[in-house]
Design a protein around this motif. Sequence first.
Motif, PDB file in Angstrom:
ATOM      1  N   ASP A 191       0.924  -0.761   0.133  1.00 15.13           N
ATOM      2  CA  ASP A 191      -0.291   0.115  -0.429  1.00 15.13           C
ATOM      3  C   ASP A 191       0.329   1.292  -0.235  1.00 15.13           C
ATOM      4  N   SER A 240      -4.101  -5.807  -9.256  1.00 16.84           N
ATOM      5  CA  SER A 240      -5.415  -5.517  -7.735  1.00 16.84           C
ATOM      6  C   SER A 240      -5.575  -4.689  -6.764  1.00 16.84           C
ATOM      7  N   GLY A 241      -4.754  -4.126  -6.862  1.00 14.63           N
ATOM      8  CA  GLY A 241      -5.295  -3.012  -5.668  1.00 14.63           C
ATOM      9  C   GLY A 241      -5.519  -1.740  -5.821  1.00 14.63           C
ATOM     10  N   ASP A 242      -6.481  -0.923  -5.297  1.00 18.16           N
ATOM     11  CA  ASP A 242      -7.412   0.110  -5.858  1.00 18.16           C
ATOM     12  C   ASP A 242      -6.557   1.368  -5.852  1.00 18.16           C
ATOM     13  N   PRO A 254      -0.433  -5.635  -5.250  1.00 21.56           N
ATOM     14  CA  PRO A 254      -1.705  -5.617  -4.752  1.00 21.56           C
ATOM     15  C   PRO A 254      -2.823  -4.605  -4.395  1.00 21.56           C
ATOM     16  N   GLY A 255      -1.374  -3.380  -3.549  1.00 18.19           N
ATOM     17  CA  GLY A 255      -1.206  -2.774  -2.964  1.00 18.19           C
ATOM     18  C   GLY A 255      -2.487  -1.535  -2.874  1.00 18.19           C
ATOM     19  N   ASP A 256      -2.695  -1.311  -2.278  1.00 21.74           N
ATOM     20  CA  ASP A 256      -3.502   0.670  -2.511  1.00 21.74           C
ATOM     21  C   ASP A 256      -2.533   1.627  -2.198  1.00 21.74           C
TER      22      ASP A 256
END
Length: 594
Positions: free
Chosen positions: A185, A246-248, A216-218
């Motif tokens: 993140d 896959s992170g926002d 995967p981190g936002d």
Amino acid sequence: MAGFYRAVGVGVEEVGDLVLQAKASRDQAEEFKNSALTAGRTRTFNTFAEMVASQELKVGDVAITLGFRWPGDGGGNEFEIVATSNGDIALIDLGGLWARPLWPGGVIHLKQCGFTGVGDEGAVFAMAYGIADSLGLPLDLGSGTLLTDGGHTWPAGLIVRAGEFIIKRYSSGYTGTDPVLIIGDDVQTSGHLIFDGNNPDETGTFDDSFATLLIPGDNVSMGRLTCINSPMPSGGEKQLIGCRVSGDNFYCSRFIGRNCGYSALRLHIAKDMKRFKVDSFESYDSDFKGFSIGNQGTSTIKLIDLGSVEIDFDPVYDGSDGFLCDLENDNSFLGVETLSINKLKIRGGRSNCLKVQNVKSFECNYAELDVTTTYESGNAGTIETGICNIGTLIFNRRSLRVRSLNSQVESIISRHEGDAGDVPNLIRYEGINVTLPNVSLSGPRKHYVGELKLLGEPSIDVLVALVMEIEDEHQIHIESVQGAHVPVFGDYDAAYNGQNYRQDGAISVSRVIGSDNRLNLNEESEAFVQVGQRQFQTRSGAPTKGVWRVGDYVRNVATTTVDPDGANYINKGFLCTEVSDDGVFKFKADRIYL
């Protein structure tokens, strides 16, 4: 061996090719500490090794190194000499004394941690970002190439700077499943980072979760990012990805993919997300897909915002679905709220140059789809969305399928460049006969085209079709048709692809411009075409309903008929000869005797 290097299991003597000896004994260190004559001195050393080997340092001294391996190599640092370690992982054990790095400028430079660019330096890499994380300082990678077999994770909040820095998998033919790097993140990067997969071996167990770079981190923000050398194995079953996000709330100023297999960049919607943004995306020599979007379960994303997208396939594989948005759910689930692309150019495509599905609203200012393959199923594009808004759309062969509830295209330019026997350009507007559980879209299917330019080989017809299980009224309006082609309006082929087609609806054209401005209607079409003030319809008898004007003509598709006198004739069509004030119309048969 302790402190700075013990944290990652690397001894001082193991760093690079250097042999570093901590020569100051504990007795000597105590002597230095008690000497008032040398207290608080600043000492300068050419290299890190020279400082470690010094026997003249004491508590309170400041040691300055001009480089790590040699003066001016970018690895210089400043150190405070202290008596105890206090558990500080960044301290260097001097054999009784400790040197605490001061990191002048408030930045951790990779070369200050012993980076040489030779051999597997995964431990040095891990040590550098571990120190940066523990101290809350940015990590500066500089320029160069770091070799590592991966298993690294950048922790949350890490700030990374780089010139042009390559992180390359150390082992060619890798068969494991670890990415080179995982990003957590709130990581921010600037400069140009290049991730090289170094051609993983085809026997590895890969799926669409395997990637050279995994994010995967936002709230990750990156500068220029390149992923290379993760090609599709010869068998084609394995799915190797350059970068998988896959992170926002992901942002990248420029992404480049080269020689990647399943996809250069894949957005995986594993949870409900707000935004994914890339200012510039480029993919070259991709084996299968350039950019792909998928989801897990019923996860959705509100906005995918792409500035410019350019995809050029590997000519050997010729690619498949250059830009793919195809979620795991069927077309009844619109998992992407808005897909926005400013400029899109795709060259190649054995299946589709462009395939957009499961999107509520697709917006694109300019799209150029250059189909180079002669593969039978190659399409310029398939757009299956709730709403479709495109500025200029150009394609050169095969068909363009639009399956939207509402669409608007300011300009469609069709450039057929194939042989006369090749499949003609087709623009097919098809209905979506599905229930949309997560959106509210209703009413007739309405499509608008500002101008339709039919360029290229004049002998090839261009078809604007109303087809495929349309339950509501389907309406297409074209402001102008231009070019040397003979446009054909109506249904394409009742047996096409094994589908059962219907032709409910209408096509209206304001004007037709060109050397050949005839309008053809496919046989047995229940759709009607209106050009200017006139309507055209193909059927087996005179119309009994609709809005008609004097001069409108309906083609007849009935077979030869025998009149009462035994003469054979064909009704070519029916001409509207009279329309009363209350809308009642009369048609006269246009009969030819044989």
